[in-house]
Design a protein around this motif. Structure first.
Motif, PDB file in Angstrom:
ATOM      1  N   UNK A 192       0.853  -1.183   0.000  1.00  0.00           N
ATOM      2  CA  UNK A 192       0.000   0.000   0.000  1.00  0.00           C
ATOM      3  C   UNK A 192       0.892   1.237   0.000  1.00  0.00           C
ATOM      4  N   UNK A 193       0.682   2.114  -0.961  1.00  0.00           N
ATOM      5  CA  UNK A 193       1.418   3.374  -1.023  1.00  0.00           C
ATOM      6  C   UNK A 193       0.638   4.440  -0.265  1.00  0.00           C
ATOM      7  N   UNK A 194       1.266   4.975   0.752  1.00  0.00           N
ATOM      8  CA  UNK A 194       0.633   6.010   1.558  1.00  0.00           C
ATOM      9  C   UNK A 194       1.509   7.251   1.479  1.00  0.00           C
ATOM     10  N   UNK A 195       0.911   8.359   1.124  1.00  0.00           N
ATOM     11  CA  UNK A 195       1.654   9.600   0.975  1.00  0.00           C
ATOM     12  C   UNK A 195       1.322  10.514   2.144  1.00  0.00           C
ATOM     13  N   UNK A 196       2.356  11.182   2.653  1.00  0.00           N
ATOM     14  CA  UNK A 196       2.117  12.166   3.695  1.00  0.00           C
ATOM     15  C   UNK A 196       2.969  11.938   4.918  1.00  0.00           C
ATOM     16  N   UNK A 197       2.952  12.918   5.763  1.00  0.00           N
ATOM     17  CA  UNK A 197       3.672  12.861   7.019  1.00  0.00           C
ATOM     18  C   UNK A 197       2.728  12.351   8.104  1.00  0.00           C
ATOM     19  N   UNK A 198       3.255  11.496   8.958  1.00  0.00           N
ATOM     20  CA  UNK A 198       2.471  10.970  10.069  1.00  0.00           C
ATOM     21  C   UNK A 198       3.224  11.210  11.360  1.00  0.00           C
ATOM     22  N   UNK A 199       2.491  11.396  12.428  1.00  0.00           N
ATOM     23  CA  UNK A 199       3.089  11.559  13.749  1.00  0.00           C
ATOM     24  C   UNK A 199       2.163  10.918  14.775  1.00  0.00           C
ATOM     25  N   UNK A 200       2.723  10.030  15.571  1.00  0.00           N
ATOM     26  CA  UNK A 200       1.979   9.392  16.646  1.00  0.00           C
ATOM     27  C   UNK A 200       2.752   9.587  17.935  1.00  0.00           C
ATOM     28  N   UNK A 201       2.057   9.967  18.994  1.00  0.00           N
ATOM     29  CA  UNK A 201       2.699  10.125  20.296  1.00  0.00           C
ATOM     30  C   UNK A 201       2.208   9.008  21.201  1.00  0.00           C
ATOM     31  N   UNK A 202       3.154   8.261  21.765  1.00  0.00           N
ATOM     32  CA  UNK A 202       2.817   7.180  22.690  1.00  0.00           C
ATOM     33  C   UNK A 202       3.470   7.458  24.038  1.00  0.00           C
TER      34      UNK A 202
END
Length: 70
Positions: A1-11
């Motif tokens: 799966x091609x996913x474009x964009x910036x991601x940010x997760x805080x744990x």
């Protein structure tokens, strides 16, 4: 799966003196469940966390980490 964009997760999670991890939660979702799940798996896969050095007197440390995909 091609996913474009910036991601940010805080744990956040708690590490006990003996290296045990507990209270693992997502504080801020990226909005993309597979990315969020990968951050949880990354923390759960930690092995051989060293015991705290004697200078640290606390029984546990609360940790918050931001994972980014840029």
């Amino acid at each position: 799966e091609n996913v474009i964009g910036d991601f940010s997760t805080i744990v956040s999670f708690r590490i006990y003196r003996d290296g045990v991890i507990s209270n693992l939660i997502i504080e801020k979702s990226s909005g993309y469940k597979p990315f969020d799940n990968s951050t949880i798996l990354a923390i759960k896969s930690l092995k051989d966390i060293p015991h705290f050095p004697e200078e640290i007197k606390d029984n546990y440390l609360d940790v918050t980490i931001e994972f980014k995909r840029e």
